[in-house]
Design a protein around this motif. Structure first.
Motif, PDB file in Angstrom:
ATOM      1  N   VAL A  12      43.539  11.309  40.854  1.00 55.13           N
ATOM      2  CA  VAL A  12      43.575  10.751  42.217  1.00 55.13           C
ATOM      3  C   VAL A  12      42.165  10.494  42.757  1.00 55.13           C
ATOM      4  O   VAL A  12      41.345  11.422  42.864  1.00 55.13           O
ATOM      5  CB  VAL A  12      44.330  11.699  43.173  1.00 55.13           C
ATOM      6  N   GLY A  13      41.914   9.250  43.120  1.00 52.02           N
ATOM      7  CA  GLY A  13      40.590   8.877  43.612  1.00 52.02           C
ATOM      8  C   GLY A  13      40.616   8.386  45.041  1.00 52.02           C
ATOM      9  O   GLY A  13      41.676   8.101  45.612  1.00 52.02           O
ATOM     10  N   LEU A  14      39.413   8.306  45.632  1.00 51.85           N
ATOM     11  CA  LEU A  14      39.254   7.664  46.940  1.00 51.85           C
ATOM     12  C   LEU A  14      38.911   6.200  46.702  1.00 51.85           C
ATOM     13  O   LEU A  14      37.981   5.901  45.935  1.00 51.85           O
ATOM     14  CB  LEU A  14      38.122   8.343  47.730  1.00 51.85           C
ATOM     15  N   GLU A  18      55.677  10.984  45.553  1.00 52.71           N
ATOM     16  CA  GLU A  18      56.621  10.058  44.902  1.00 52.71           C
ATOM     17  C   GLU A  18      55.970   8.683  44.693  1.00 52.71           C
ATOM     18  O   GLU A  18      56.136   8.066  43.647  1.00 52.71           O
ATOM     19  CB  GLU A  18      57.897   9.863  45.746  1.00 52.71           C
ATOM     20  N   ASP A  19      55.242   8.219  45.718  1.00 54.42           N
ATOM     21  CA  ASP A  19      54.561   6.924  45.569  1.00 54.42           C
ATOM     22  C   ASP A  19      53.588   6.970  44.397  1.00 54.42           C
ATOM     23  O   ASP A  19      53.469   6.016  43.623  1.00 54.42           O
ATOM     24  CB  ASP A  19      53.750   6.572  46.833  1.00 54.42           C
ATOM     25  N   ALA A  20      52.870   8.099  44.263  1.00 58.60           N
ATOM     26  CA  ALA A  20      51.867   8.217  43.196  1.00 58.60           C
ATOM     27  C   ALA A  20      52.548   8.216  41.831  1.00 58.60           C
ATOM     28  O   ALA A  20      52.119   7.510  40.905  1.00 58.60           O
ATOM     29  CB  ALA A  20      51.050   9.496  43.390  1.00 58.60           C
ATOM     30  N   ALA A  79      51.598  16.104  41.373  1.00 56.75           N
ATOM     31  CA  ALA A  79      52.798  15.379  40.922  1.00 56.75           C
ATOM     32  C   ALA A  79      52.499  14.592  39.648  1.00 56.75           C
ATOM     33  O   ALA A  79      53.309  14.565  38.721  1.00 56.75           O
ATOM     34  CB  ALA A  79      53.280  14.444  42.030  1.00 56.75           C
ATOM     35  N   ILE A  80      51.330  13.977  39.594  1.00 58.75           N
ATOM     36  CA  ILE A  80      50.991  13.196  38.392  1.00 58.75           C
ATOM     37  C   ILE A  80      50.781  14.131  37.203  1.00 58.75           C
ATOM     38  O   ILE A  80      51.252  13.868  36.089  1.00 58.75           O
ATOM     39  CB  ILE A  80      49.731  12.325  38.641  1.00 58.75           C
ATOM     40  N   ALA A  81      50.100  15.247  37.445  1.00 65.83           N
ATOM     41  CA  ALA A  81      49.873  16.214  36.353  1.00 65.83           C
ATOM     42  C   ALA A  81      51.222  16.733  35.840  1.00 65.83           C
ATOM     43  O   ALA A  81      51.401  16.921  34.635  1.00 65.83           O
ATOM     44  CB  ALA A  81      49.008  17.364  36.845  1.00 65.83           C
ATOM     45  N   GLY A  82      52.171  16.925  36.741  1.00 65.09           N
ATOM     46  CA  GLY A  82      53.508  17.386  36.361  1.00 65.09           C
ATOM     47  C   GLY A  82      54.201  16.386  35.452  1.00 65.09           C
ATOM     48  O   GLY A  82      54.895  16.754  34.507  1.00 65.09           O
TER      49      GLY A  82
END
Ligand SMILES: Cc1cc2nc3c(=O)[nH]c(=O)nc-3n(C[C@H](O)[C@H](O)[C@H](O)COP(=O)(O)O)c2cc1C
Length: 341
Positions: free
Chosen positions: A57-59, A301-303, A334-337
């Motif tokens: 996750v980035g800015l 969820e969006d990610a 969530a992404i790592a999951g």
């Protein structure tokens, strides 16, 4: 905590609120007040473009245009931070007001116009930074540089930042610099990217380090245009693509306060559109280039949906403004999951 701060900040005009929020963040960092209140950076390394990102996750570009707030932003737990857009020479951008919040749709319209302090300032800021997040530097052209000569501004930018960036973004998708988006199409795109790829190869040799070059694109492209763009990116072996910048389609905010303002729309109304562009690009790229997905990510969820659509990494901007720093760890976890399943 953030919802209280947000209530106060949202009583101010859009741009003043952003400035005060960033200055307060710097003050909190100086007082060592960030770490006790913010989740630790999730360590869930992802390898993309030959780089190891601490998490996915980035800015997104545009919040810290001059790399003035890197130390404090780094403490919020991003896996990477993209600064800029920076242009060779400083420029004031468009007259204020130029940033408008539309809370009914969790959206922002902005027509900042690449207000920034120029390359020298940015290089000065980044050359001694010691962040844990990776650093992307996003390049643009000055307003006064004719679009036909834009390549020179990007070449100057690439040369100046090469040694300090983990990756460099060629931003040709801001709607607020007249003619800029034309560079995304046909021969104009090739004529821009070919010399940049040559410069990248030369600089890699000189510095003994390959710094990935990625292109940031607009969401307002039809399928044929996307196919053609993807073919060029594959042919010229770009390292990645960021999808997407803001949209010119304001139908979602029609009739709302500020809904008619000129500029690019970001936030909730962009979620579906950016996700669909990511999906189409992923199809057309067939895995040759990774995608960094951005636009309307407001929840875990969006990610996850953006990664499922074909992105390898995601970036936040408007969602971060509306939801606050907790969105970073929510999305990263969530992404790592997903990767574990
Ligand atoms: C106020 C503002 C300024 C921005 N400035 C830049 C910029 O300088 N360069 C850039 O590439 N994108 C810029 N963006 C676009 C964001 O990086 C992002 O691509 C877009 O807002 C979509 O993501 P979001 O819906 O999460 O905001 C800006 C967006 C906003 C809202």
């Amino acid at each position: 905590m953030y919802s209280l701060a947000r209530k106060l900040l949202f009583t101010l005009s859009g741009e003043a609120a952003h400035q005060i929020a960033l200055e307060s963040l710097d003050a909190a960092a100086r007082l060592r007040l960030i770490k006790p209140f913010v989740a630790k950076r999730l360590q869930a390394p992802v390898k993309v473009m030959g780089l190891e990102f601490p998490n996915a996750v980035g800015l997104a570009a545009g919040l810290d245009k001059n790399a003035d707030h890197l130390n404090s932003l780094d403490q919020l737990g991003f896996g990477f931070i993209e600064v800029g857009t920076v242009t060779p020479r400083p420029q004031p951008g468009n007259p204020k007001p130029r940033l408008f919040r539309i809370p009914e749709q969790e959206a922002i319209i902005n027509r900042m116009g690449f207000n920034n302090k120029g390359l020298d300032h940015l290089v000065n800021q980044v050359q001694n930074q010691s962040m844990n997040a990776l650093l992307g530097i996003n390049l643009g052209k000055n307003l006064t540089t004719p679009v036909e000569e834009a390549v020179n501004d990007y070449l100057v930018g690439l040369e100046a930042v090469y040694n300090f960036a983990d990756y460099v973004t060629v931003n040709i998708s801001s709607p607020n610099t007249p003619g800029l988006r034309n560079l995304q199409y046909g021969e104009a795109l090739k004529d821009l990217l070919q010399p940049l790829k040559e410069a990248q190869a030369r600089l890699a040799d000189q510095h003994q380090r390959h710094v990935p070059l990625v292109v940031k694109v607009a969401p307002d492209m039809d399928e044929d245009e996307l196919q053609s763009l993807a073919a060029t990116l594959r042919q010229l072996k770009l390292d990645g693509v960021i999808a997407t910048n803001t949209t010119l389609d304001k139908s979602a905010v029609e009739g709302l306060r500020y809904g008619e303002e000129a500029g690019g729309l970001s936030g909730r109304p962009l979620t579906e559109k950016s996700c669909e562009i990511t999906r189409q690009l992923a199809d057309a790229l067939e895995g040759d280039l990774p995608i960094i997905g951005v636009g309307g990510i407001f929840s875990a969820e969006d990610a996850v949906e953006r990664i499922e659509a074909g992105a390898s990494l995601v970036q936040l901007y408007t969602g971060f403004i509306y939801r606050g720093p907790s969105l970073i760890s929510e999305c990263a976890e969530a992404i790592a999951g997903m990767n574990k399943n």
